[in-house]
Design a protein around this motif. Sequence first.
Motif, PDB file in Angstrom:
ATOM      1  N   VAL A  22       0.840  -1.208   0.000  1.00 46.74           N
ATOM      2  CA  VAL A  22       0.000   0.000   0.000  1.00 46.74           C
ATOM      3  C   VAL A  22       0.875   1.258   0.000  1.00 46.74           C
ATOM      4  O   VAL A  22       0.632   2.195  -0.765  1.00 46.74           O
ATOM      5  CB  VAL A  22      -0.963   0.001   1.204  1.00 46.74           C
ATOM      6  CG1 VAL A  22      -1.623   1.362   1.382  1.00 46.74           C
ATOM      7  CG2 VAL A  22      -2.035  -1.065   1.032  1.00 46.74           C
ATOM      8  N   ALA A  42       7.891   0.006  -7.488  1.00 45.44           N
ATOM      9  CA  ALA A  42       7.804  -0.891  -8.656  1.00 45.44           C
ATOM     10  C   ALA A  42       7.343  -2.284  -8.255  1.00 45.44           C
ATOM     11  O   ALA A  42       6.763  -3.008  -9.066  1.00 45.44           O
ATOM     12  CB  ALA A  42       9.176  -0.973  -9.335  1.00 45.44           C
ATOM     13  N   HIS A  44       5.041  -3.010  -6.108  1.00 42.11           N
ATOM     14  CA  HIS A  44       3.701  -2.909  -5.511  1.00 42.11           C
ATOM     15  C   HIS A  44       2.862  -4.147  -5.814  1.00 42.11           C
ATOM     16  O   HIS A  44       2.288  -4.769  -4.914  1.00 42.11           O
ATOM     17  CB  HIS A  44       3.042  -1.645  -6.057  1.00 42.11           C
ATOM     18  CG  HIS A  44       1.572  -1.538  -5.880  1.00 42.11           C
ATOM     19  ND1 HIS A  44       0.978  -1.353  -4.660  1.00 42.11           N
ATOM     20  CD2 HIS A  44       0.555  -1.621  -6.770  1.00 42.11           C
ATOM     21  CE1 HIS A  44      -0.324  -1.296  -4.815  1.00 42.11           C
ATOM     22  NE2 HIS A  44      -0.614  -1.439  -6.084  1.00 42.11           N
ATOM     23  N   ILE A  49      -0.204  -8.967  -4.642  1.00 43.43           N
ATOM     24  CA  ILE A  49      -0.781 -10.233  -5.121  1.00 43.43           C
ATOM     25  C   ILE A  49       0.054 -11.423  -4.646  1.00 43.43           C
ATOM     26  O   ILE A  49      -0.471 -12.378  -4.096  1.00 43.43           O
ATOM     27  CB  ILE A  49      -0.910 -10.229  -6.662  1.00 43.43           C
ATOM     28  CG1 ILE A  49      -1.758  -9.043  -7.115  1.00 43.43           C
ATOM     29  CG2 ILE A  49      -1.510 -11.548  -7.151  1.00 43.43           C
ATOM     30  CD1 ILE A  49      -1.999  -8.969  -8.615  1.00 43.43           C
ATOM     31  N   PHE A 143       6.582  -7.625 -15.728  1.00 44.45           N
ATOM     32  CA  PHE A 143       5.409  -8.009 -14.950  1.00 44.45           C
ATOM     33  C   PHE A 143       4.168  -8.169 -15.816  1.00 44.45           C
ATOM     34  O   PHE A 143       3.313  -9.023 -15.575  1.00 44.45           O
ATOM     35  CB  PHE A 143       5.126  -6.985 -13.853  1.00 44.45           C
ATOM     36  CG  PHE A 143       3.857  -7.281 -13.115  1.00 44.45           C
ATOM     37  CD1 PHE A 143       2.762  -6.446 -13.215  1.00 44.45           C
ATOM     38  CD2 PHE A 143       3.723  -8.429 -12.353  1.00 44.45           C
ATOM     39  CE1 PHE A 143       1.570  -6.734 -12.564  1.00 44.45           C
ATOM     40  CE2 PHE A 143       2.542  -8.738 -11.700  1.00 44.45           C
ATOM     41  CZ  PHE A 143       1.462  -7.882 -11.807  1.00 44.45           C
ATOM     42  N   LEU A 268      -7.695  -2.173 -13.354  1.00 45.87           N
ATOM     43  CA  LEU A 268      -6.986  -3.076 -12.431  1.00 45.87           C
ATOM     44  C   LEU A 268      -7.530  -2.966 -11.015  1.00 45.87           C
ATOM     45  O   LEU A 268      -7.747  -3.962 -10.342  1.00 45.87           O
ATOM     46  CB  LEU A 268      -5.493  -2.767 -12.451  1.00 45.87           C
ATOM     47  CG  LEU A 268      -4.752  -3.181 -13.716  1.00 45.87           C
ATOM     48  CD1 LEU A 268      -3.315  -2.670 -13.694  1.00 45.87           C
ATOM     49  CD2 LEU A 268      -4.770  -4.698 -13.886  1.00 45.87           C
ATOM     50  N   HIS A 269      -7.779  -1.731 -10.550  1.00 50.23           N
ATOM     51  CA  HIS A 269      -8.204  -1.598  -9.150  1.00 50.23           C
ATOM     52  C   HIS A 269      -9.696  -1.819  -8.963  1.00 50.23           C
ATOM     53  O   HIS A 269     -10.131  -2.113  -7.852  1.00 50.23           O
ATOM     54  CB  HIS A 269      -7.707  -0.278  -8.583  1.00 50.23           C
ATOM     55  CG  HIS A 269      -6.214  -0.251  -8.505  1.00 50.23           C
ATOM     56  ND1 HIS A 269      -5.436   0.246  -9.534  1.00 50.23           N
ATOM     57  CD2 HIS A 269      -5.367  -0.734  -7.586  1.00 50.23           C
ATOM     58  CE1 HIS A 269      -4.159   0.069  -9.204  1.00 50.23           C
ATOM     59  NE2 HIS A 269      -4.092  -0.533  -8.038  1.00 50.23           N
ATOM     60  N   ASN A 335      -8.644   4.904  -0.618  1.00 54.86           N
ATOM     61  CA  ASN A 335      -8.486   3.441  -0.662  1.00 54.86           C
ATOM     62  C   ASN A 335      -7.648   2.959   0.523  1.00 54.86           C
ATOM     63  O   ASN A 335      -7.974   1.962   1.169  1.00 54.86           O
ATOM     64  CB  ASN A 335      -7.766   3.016  -1.952  1.00 54.86           C
ATOM     65  CG  ASN A 335      -8.515   3.343  -3.225  1.00 54.86           C
ATOM     66  OD1 ASN A 335      -7.895   3.407  -4.293  1.00 54.86           O
ATOM     67  ND2 ASN A 335      -9.811   3.577  -3.153  1.00 54.86           N
TER      68      ASN A 335
HETATM   69  C1  HEM Z   1      -4.626   1.503  -1.255  1.00 50.04           C
HETATM   70  C2  HEM Z   1      -4.334   0.564  -2.062  1.00 50.04           C
HETATM   71  C3  HEM Z   1      -3.635   0.724  -3.395  1.00 50.04           C
HETATM   72  C4  HEM Z   1      -2.952   1.784  -3.936  1.00 50.04           C
HETATM   73  C5  HEM Z   1      -2.672   3.128  -3.313  1.00 50.04           C
HETATM   74  C6  HEM Z   1      -2.493   1.371  -5.262  1.00 50.04           C
HETATM   75  C7  HEM Z   1      -1.792   2.197  -6.150  1.00 50.04           C
HETATM   76  C8  HEM Z   1      -1.401   1.814  -7.420  1.00 50.04           C
HETATM   77  C9  HEM Z   1      -0.874   2.709  -8.432  1.00 50.04           C
HETATM   78  C10 HEM Z   1      -0.679   4.194  -8.262  1.00 50.04           C
HETATM   79  C11 HEM Z   1      -0.607   1.970  -9.551  1.00 50.04           C
HETATM   80  C12 HEM Z   1      -0.071   2.445 -10.882  1.00 50.04           C
HETATM   81  C13 HEM Z   1      -1.230   2.530 -11.849  1.00 50.04           C
HETATM   82  C14 HEM Z   1      -0.820   2.935 -13.223  1.00 50.04           C
HETATM   83  O1  HEM Z   1       0.097   3.678 -13.390  1.00 50.04           O
HETATM   84  O2  HEM Z   1      -1.475   2.523 -14.160  1.00 50.04           O
HETATM   85  C15 HEM Z   1      -0.958   0.611  -9.235  1.00 50.04           C
HETATM   86  C16 HEM Z   1      -0.799  -0.436 -10.113  1.00 50.04           C
HETATM   87  C17 HEM Z   1      -1.133  -1.729  -9.780  1.00 50.04           C
HETATM   88  N1  HEM Z   1      -1.715  -2.153  -8.607  1.00 50.04           N
HETATM   89 FE1  HEM Z   1      -2.311  -1.036  -7.064  1.00 50.04          FE
HETATM   90  N2  HEM Z   1      -2.881   0.090  -5.496  1.00 50.04           N
HETATM   91  C18 HEM Z   1      -3.573  -0.347  -4.380  1.00 50.04           C
HETATM   92  C19 HEM Z   1      -4.140  -1.572  -4.178  1.00 50.04           C
HETATM   93  C20 HEM Z   1      -3.863  -2.656  -4.963  1.00 50.04           C
HETATM   94  C21 HEM Z   1      -4.290  -4.018  -4.673  1.00 50.04           C
HETATM   95  C22 HEM Z   1      -5.142  -4.428  -3.469  1.00 50.04           C
HETATM   96  C23 HEM Z   1      -3.778  -4.815  -5.653  1.00 50.04           C
HETATM   97  C24 HEM Z   1      -3.853  -6.308  -5.831  1.00 50.04           C
HETATM   98  C25 HEM Z   1      -4.556  -7.135  -5.139  1.00 50.04           C
HETATM   99  C26 HEM Z   1      -3.059  -3.942  -6.583  1.00 50.04           C
HETATM  100  C27 HEM Z   1      -2.404  -4.367  -7.717  1.00 50.04           C
HETATM  101  C28 HEM Z   1      -1.853  -3.523  -8.679  1.00 50.04           C
HETATM  102  C29 HEM Z   1      -1.327  -4.000  -9.948  1.00 50.04           C
HETATM  103  C30 HEM Z   1      -1.302  -5.435 -10.434  1.00 50.04           C
HETATM  104  C31 HEM Z   1      -0.891  -2.877 -10.642  1.00 50.04           C
HETATM  105  C32 HEM Z   1      -0.274  -2.856 -12.042  1.00 50.04           C
HETATM  106  C33 HEM Z   1       1.162  -3.221 -11.969  1.00 50.04           C
HETATM  107  C34 HEM Z   1       2.036  -2.048 -11.846  1.00 50.04           C
HETATM  108  O3  HEM Z   1       1.832  -1.109 -12.585  1.00 50.04           O
HETATM  109  O4  HEM Z   1       2.950  -2.145 -11.015  1.00 50.04           O
HETATM  110  N3  HEM Z   1      -3.126  -2.637  -6.128  1.00 50.04           N
HETATM  111  N4  HEM Z   1      -1.449   0.542  -7.942  1.00 50.04           N
END
Ligand code: HEM
Length: 379
Positions: A22, A42, A44, A49, A143, A268-269, A335
């Motif tokens: 997070v 990177a 994240h 997951i 990824f 994705l989210h 979130n």
């Molecule tokens: C408070 C919770 C979360 C925050 C603040 C967050 C934030 C972000 C951000 C800013 C991105 C980049 C999006 C983009 O540039 O297109 C991202 C990508 C991603 N997030 Fe999250 N996310 C959260 C929760 C989750 C959860 C719960 C999962 C999985 C169960 C998840 C999986 C992913 C995946 C697979 C990507 C795309 C891969 C990547 O670009 O690294 N996220 N997230």
Amino acid sequence: MTFRGRRLPLLAGGMLALLAGVLGGLLRAGLQVPVLRIEHVALHAALMIGGFFGTVISLERAAAHGRAPAYGAPVCAVAATLTLVFADAPVLALLLLAASGAVLTWVTWRLHLRQPMLHSLVLLVGAACFPIGALLWLASGAFDAALGFWIDFLVLTIAGERLELSRLMRPAPGARRLFVALAALVVAGAAAWAVHPPAGQALTGIGLGALGLWLLRHDIARRTARAAGLTGFIGRTLLIGHGWLTLSGVLMLGWAAGLAPGLRDAALHAVLLGFVMSMVFAHAPIVFPVLLGVPMRHHAGAWIPVALLSASLALRVVADVAGLPGVHKAGVAGNAVALAAFVLSTLAAVVLGRRRATVGGQDLRPTPSSHPRPPSARG
Ligand code: HEM
């Protein structure tokens, strides 16, 4: 120490992955938060997951299996988490995640052999998507090659469990055949995604959207959502999650078509937070007491994280589609607050549960022998 006693440190390892994931995501969204290591921005997705869900799902599956070798899966997922959080060894972390997924798949296969049913087969396919994704990431170095499979790991794991319970609604044979076709479609989407991402996103989008509609139509949550108390809470939270799954399909089709740059984040989210995290919120009151042997008491405050998650995610998605970076940041921050509220709400349920369990000084908590191994006890 019983298996139950050993589960807590493993669950704590999973929570560490959630925290680091997070914080990495918040910094990625441009919010000034402290991170344990800058690489977490990177990493994240690997933390969320692979680390968090890899640990929680394989821990629950190991508890259902009941034998020591099954715990190899959560142990490897926690070892991968510690490597991602504290060491600069992404290849080792991915190898550990692949090992965790391989053990999880073996355990799920053994459980399927005990009771060969359609839902246990879907769980098996879902489990296999975990190591396949990790190995694809290792082999390609990117990824994105793993993304479709890791989405399927979570979605098919949840849908398989919901299919098990939907049998109480006696869906027609045609409906079950449709479910199988949709599950096959999202797996085909993941395979296509590894070769040609837009084609994979389009197939996955159609599959996820239709699976969401299938669950809205056939999940027993349609019936339990009308009940009061915990049963109603679980039913309604599940339906909210199914709504997000349906919407994620539409957003993913938009992403595949390149309609707006923010649709990647939105699609994705919508599935990974809106659907998957809503499932966690709905199931926690059932799963945690069985896994940890601590009584939990449902309380009205449990609705706060559910409402916060959907409201802040709606803000995030609208901001993504309309290209509003400031509003996006507010949604993303919301979130994270929703996830923190869920942890607090769960702790409050444990405190209330303990208070009730020790009426007049008598300890009423279930003893290990009074609690059978956890079948998938879902509301
Ligand atoms: C408070 C919770 C979360 C925050 C603040 C967050 C934030 C972000 C951000 C800013 C991105 C980049 C999006 C983009 O540039 O297109 C991202 C990508 C991603 N997030 Fe999250 N996310 C959260 C929760 C989750 C959860 C719960 C999962 C999985 C169960 C998840 C999986 C992913 C995946 C697979 C990507 C795309 C891969 C990547 O670009 O690294 N996220 N997230």
